[in-house]
Design an enzyme around this catalytic site. Structure first.
Site, PDB file in Angstrom:
ATOM      1  CD  GLU A  37       7.337  20.112 -22.138  1.00 15.30           C
ATOM      2  OE1 GLU A  37       6.206  20.203 -21.609  1.00 15.30           O
ATOM      3  OE2 GLU A  37       8.294  19.499 -21.600  1.00 15.30           O
ATOM      4  NE  ARG A 118       0.605   7.444 -19.485  1.00 17.85           N
ATOM      5  CZ  ARG A 118       0.212   8.427 -18.685  1.00 17.85           C
ATOM      6  NH1 ARG A 118       0.448   9.669 -18.986  1.00 17.85           N
ATOM      7  NH2 ARG A 118      -0.414   8.172 -17.574  1.00 17.85           N
ATOM      8  NE  ARG A 199       3.015   3.523 -16.263  1.00 16.99           N
ATOM      9  CZ  ARG A 199       2.745   4.806 -16.419  1.00 16.99           C
ATOM     10  NH1 ARG A 199       3.677   5.709 -16.307  1.00 16.99           N
ATOM     11  NH2 ARG A 199       1.540   5.208 -16.753  1.00 16.99           N
ATOM     12  CG  ASP A 315      -0.873  14.943 -12.691  1.00 16.86           C
ATOM     13  OD1 ASP A 315      -2.101  14.738 -12.762  1.00 16.86           O
ATOM     14  OD2 ASP A 315      -0.030  14.026 -12.727  1.00 16.86           O
ATOM     15  CB  ALA A 328      -4.799  11.520 -18.067  1.00 18.01           C
TER      16      ALA A 328
END
Ligand SMILES: Cc1cc2nc3c(=O)[nH]c(=O)nc-3n(C[C@H](O)[C@H](O)[C@H](O)COP(=O)(O)OP(=O)(O)OC[C@H]3O[C@@H](n4cnc5c(N)ncnc54)[C@H](O)[C@@H]3O)c2cc1C
Length: 431
Positions: A37, A118, A199, A315, A328
């Site tokens: 990551e 999330r 958002r 994605d 998702a």
């Protein structure tokens, strides 16, 4: 091959929802996994994400741990009579008084609105990724095929790692996709859908006071001309999640950033033609908030998701606009199919060839449904924004089409997809 597992070691690039869910699913099946990551730690944004019944079924197949993590943080509509409602669609454009929007229709399913915060969901998931599995600060630059058949992952910090297979879960700007297809291939760059979204999260107490219980505590799709605002509860009902989408005839102002800081004043300006309820929702947002460009991979879909023992999941392969609330969820379906394929004894028996055959079967099975989602999501956004050709502001027609599309999505039977993929694996192994 080396590694404690006969399949060797599998490198997952990216530790978002796709990467983490797939890692847990593979670890549960006893496979040897490393996650690379780029960030310094796991992290998700503070926003809501909804999961449909097909995604919830896929979670159980990936690992019971994933479904349990989901159940721990999931929030449903708060109203007793709204438990099976996915969204109530209302005319958000024409009310002159808060709470007086014209009701259009509701669409529901067996679980209703199933939304999580999330960051909370990811926090629960990563508890099941053992220490040492994830390597942080590792931004993949490229992949090299070595003479002994191993794959070398080369990272931006100059380090590298080897693996027997690479799964790109590195999102919409995937380096793995770029490596597979070439930087100049039309499917490599994501496409601006000419929509963006603000958002925000609003404390539920405040939302209830300003909007009343039904509007604040249950999922609502406020339709309008060239924009729409959706709200649903998260945080076990303590917070109202808001996403306000706007059509943009221009270009996104940044070449590198998909999210830019914005202000409430911009939201108010964008939605000035909307009705009193939408204005009240916007009014409750924080003065500073983020604006998200809505990109997807819909203009030039990937022709296949695999190249030898390299594959893309989530994605990275089929980023979609969020109008079905299913991007998702589709990542989780992908992970379920991939995990079951890699767990197939025929793959372990045939080593590197088996891995390539599994990725081929994965690609062949997933291509149609995942790419349908990308197109259907674009159309759904246009339906909510009265832009769909032949439909416009006709609520009956909007309902019919939304219902048909949502049901197709929700009826997705991941167990069937796995069976299909296993049959395809058999064919692929014979080639
Ligand atoms: C406004 C909005 C609302 C949405 N709402 C919903 C919803 O309600 N329901 C739903 O199902 N979906 C929703 N989605 C879609 C959903 O967010 C995505 O489909 C999902 O998060 C994709 O997960 P991913 O793991 O594939 O990719 P990402 O979340 O993008 O994760 C990719 C990971 O890879 C890492 N990475 C990237 N490049 C590299 C590299 N080169 N090397 C190493 N690591 C790398 C990144 O740091 C990141 O951690 C929404 C999306 C948006 C924009």
């Amino acid at each position: 091959m080396t590694g404690s597992n006969p399949l060797g070691s599998i490198a997952i690039v990216g530790g978002g929802i796709s990467g983490v869910v797939l890692a847990i699913a593979l670890l549960d099946r006893g496979l040897s996994v490393n996650v690379y990551e780029q960030a310094s730690r796991f992290g998700e944004i503070g926003a809501g994400v909804a999961f449909n019944p097909a995604a919830a079924r896929a979670m159980k197949i990936c690992s019971q741990k994933i479904h349990t993590a989901f159940e721990k943080v999931v929030t449903k509509n708060q109203g007793e009579d709204k438990q099976s409602i996915w969204f109530d669609w209302v005319d958000g454009h024409n009310d002159t008084e808060v709470g007086k929007e014209q009701y259009a229709f509701s669409i529901g399913n067996e679980s209703g609105a199933n939304a999580v915060h999330r960051a909370h969901f990811l926090d629960e998931l990563v508890k099941h990724v053992p220490d040492g599995t994830t390597h942080f600060g590792k931004h993949l630059d490229t992949i090299e095929e070595l003479e002994d058949g191993k794959l070398k992952l080369k990272f931006h910090d100059g380090s590298d790692a080897t693996a027997d297979a690479v799964v790109g879960c590195d999102g919409i700007k995937s380096k793995v996709r770029a490596w597979m297809m070439g930087a100049d291939h039309p499917c490599t760059p994501p496409v601006y859908t000419h929509k963006y979204a603000y958002r925000g999260l609003i404390p539920m107490e405040k939302a209830r006071k300003e909007l009343g219980d039904d509007l604040a505590q249950n999922s609502k799709m406020h339709m309008g001309q060239d924009g729409h605002v959706l709200t649903f509860p998260v945080n076990k009902g303590a917070t109202m999640n808001v996403v306000a989408f706007k059509v943009d005839s221009g270009q996104w102002p940044s070449d590198t950033k998909l999210t830019l800081p914005s202000e409430k004043s911009h939201v108010l300006k964008d939605f000035r033609d909307f009705g009193a309820t939408v204005h009240k929702i916007i009014d409750m947002l924080e003065p500073n908030l983020d604006c998200w460009a809505i990109y997807d991979l819909g203009d030039h879909p990937m022709p296949h998701y695999n190249k030898g023992r390299v594959v893309v999941v989530g994605d990275a392969g089929h980023a979609t606009s969020p109008h079905h609330g299913a991007g998702a969820g589709m990542c989780i379906e992908d992970a379920a199919v991939m995990a079951e394929l890699l767990n197939d004894p025929r793959v372990a028996e045939t080593g590197h060839n088996g891995l390539a055959a599994a990725f081929q079967a994965y690609s062949d099975q997933r291509l149609e449904r995942t790419q349908w989602l990308v197109q259907s999501s674009r159309r759904s956004g246009d339906l909510y924004e009265w832009r769909a050709e032949g439909v416009g502001r006709d609520f009956k027609k909007i309902e019919e089409e939304c219902r048909e599309r949502d049901e197709k999505l929700w009826n997705g039977q991941v167990k069937e997809y796995i069976k299909e993929a296993q049959t395809l694996l058999g064919k692929s192994l014979k080639q």
